[in-house]
Design a protein around this motif. Structure first.
Motif: not given
Length: 397
Positions: A107-112, A115-117
């Protein structure tokens, strides 16, 4: 300082960002008090976090916006920052602990956001975010220990009192403390007589221990099904606001949280994550002095991974006596299984699965074991079935 004026300003700024989450009266939760739910699990991004991150990002200078923003999160703050940054045309990088639910990561990626895990828990993600901030000169958006973030979360308190001015108590989950700091500041400023209670997971009681010891405490390890409040150390600002405004903090177990999630699904048709269900667990299991009171539980988020939800439901069923596994020692002769099945059917139990195995070395050569998983109504029903089996001469192991 977080003031009531600042919280009202946040409410004005956020009116086109957040969606209304009207209170829901929950009649099937407790016989002792009148329970209302503030369903922030139905908020845009599925969590209250968009309030704090949205207000914080709206107040950045043009120079801060140009540098791009970085944040760390267990998942919900990440989505709030990603959404708000994208809305204002700002680049965002989010550091997430590698144990964050897949649904929150996607979802975080989907909002633009990028991401760093990071291996570990929230605090490890925080350290990595600080490192990247210093390296690339990003603008850091703290998930809880920031006065604009706290003011954004405080808009929940204003909304609660606008809708239920005669509330007696408000219950919030505590991770880092941003939510309860804002809500308590708003509520105590408007009506000091209303009690504000905090709830932490028993496996991550950082604010609970900090208030007890009179200073922020760093826990060596944290572990709970409520990943949204799995924080090793509260913030400096939030600790002071909790100390000033919050009446008491209690803890709940993972089993109690699981039962609360299941209760919300069954009685309210509402999905909550562990952190979101923690306040309800505190009310359900009589952790707070709210008998005869009007109580508002802030259901802070609903972003639970479906695989975790499946496990939580199973745990909740066990915890409430709705599912039971029996192991019965039998004589290996015809008719034994039928007799057991007849007793269970007669008592209204429903057999889910059966495993039959011959006895091992050291037991009766003619013996065998029957392992049965049952659907039951409650613990009284389980006892009724087990008593009937024992009275019929069967040995429960």
């Amino acid at each position: 300082m977080v003031t009531l004026d600042k919280i009202y300003h946040a409410s004005y700024v956020l009116k086109d960002v957040v969606i209304p989450t009207p209170l829901v009266k929950a009649t099937a939760i407790s016989d002792d008090c009148e329970v209302y739910l503030k369903p922030e699990n139905l908020q845009i991004t599925g969590s209250f976090k968009v309030r704090g991150s949205g207000y914080k990002i709206s107040q950045l200078t043009e120079e801060e916006k140009k540098r791009g923003v970085i944040a760390c999160s267990a998942g919900n703050h990440a989505q709030g920052v990603a959404l708000a940054a994208t809305k204002y045309g700002i680049k965002s990088l989010i550091c997430l602990p590698d144990g964050a639910p897949i649904s929150k990561v996607e979802a975080t990626k989907g909002y633009g956001a990028e991401v760093c895990m990071v291996p570990g828990v929230y605090d490890d993600a925080y350290n990595k975010a600080c490192e990247l901030r210093d390296e690339h000169n990003y603008t850091f958006i703290h998930p809880f220990d920031d006065e604009n973030v706290i003011a954004g979360q405080g808009t929940i308190g204003i909304e609660i009192l606008e809708e239920l001015p005669d509330a007696d108590a408000v219950v919030c989950a505590i991770g880092g403390g941003g939510l309860i700091s804002g809500v308590a500041c708003a509520i105590k400023s408007l009506n000091p007589n209303i009690k504000v209670y905090g709830v932490q997971a028993e496996g991550a009681p950082s604010m609970y221990e900090s208030i007890k010891q009179g200073k922020p405490v760093h826990l060596d390890k944290v572990s709970t099904v409520a990943d949204g409040i799995q924080v090793k150390e509260p913030g400096e600002h939030t600790f002071k606001y909790v100390q000033k405004y919050v009446d008491d903090i209690v803890t709940v177990t993972d089993d109690e949280i699981s039962s609360a999630i299941l209760k919300l699904i069954e009685s309210q048709k509402m999905i909550a994550e562990g952190a979101g269900a923690a306040p309800l667990a505190a009310v359900m299991f009589n952790k707070l002095p709210v008998k005869g009171k009007k109580v508002v539980c802030v259901i802070s988020g609903g972003n639970i991974d479906v695989t975790i939800l499946s496990r939580v439901i199973k745990r909740g069923l066990l915890r409430s006596g709705r599912s039971q596994t029996l192991c019965i020692e039998l004589q290996d002769k015809p008719g034994q299984l039928k007799q057991v099945a007849d007793i269970i059917a007669d008592k209204g139990g429903n057999v889910i699965s059966i495993h039959h195995e011959r006895a091992s070395e050291g037991t009766d050569i003619n013996g065998c074991y029957l392992r049965i998983v049952l659907e039951t109504r409650n613990f009284d029903h389980v006892k009724e079935i087990t008593d009937a089996l024992i009275n019929a001469g069967f040995k429960l192991v």
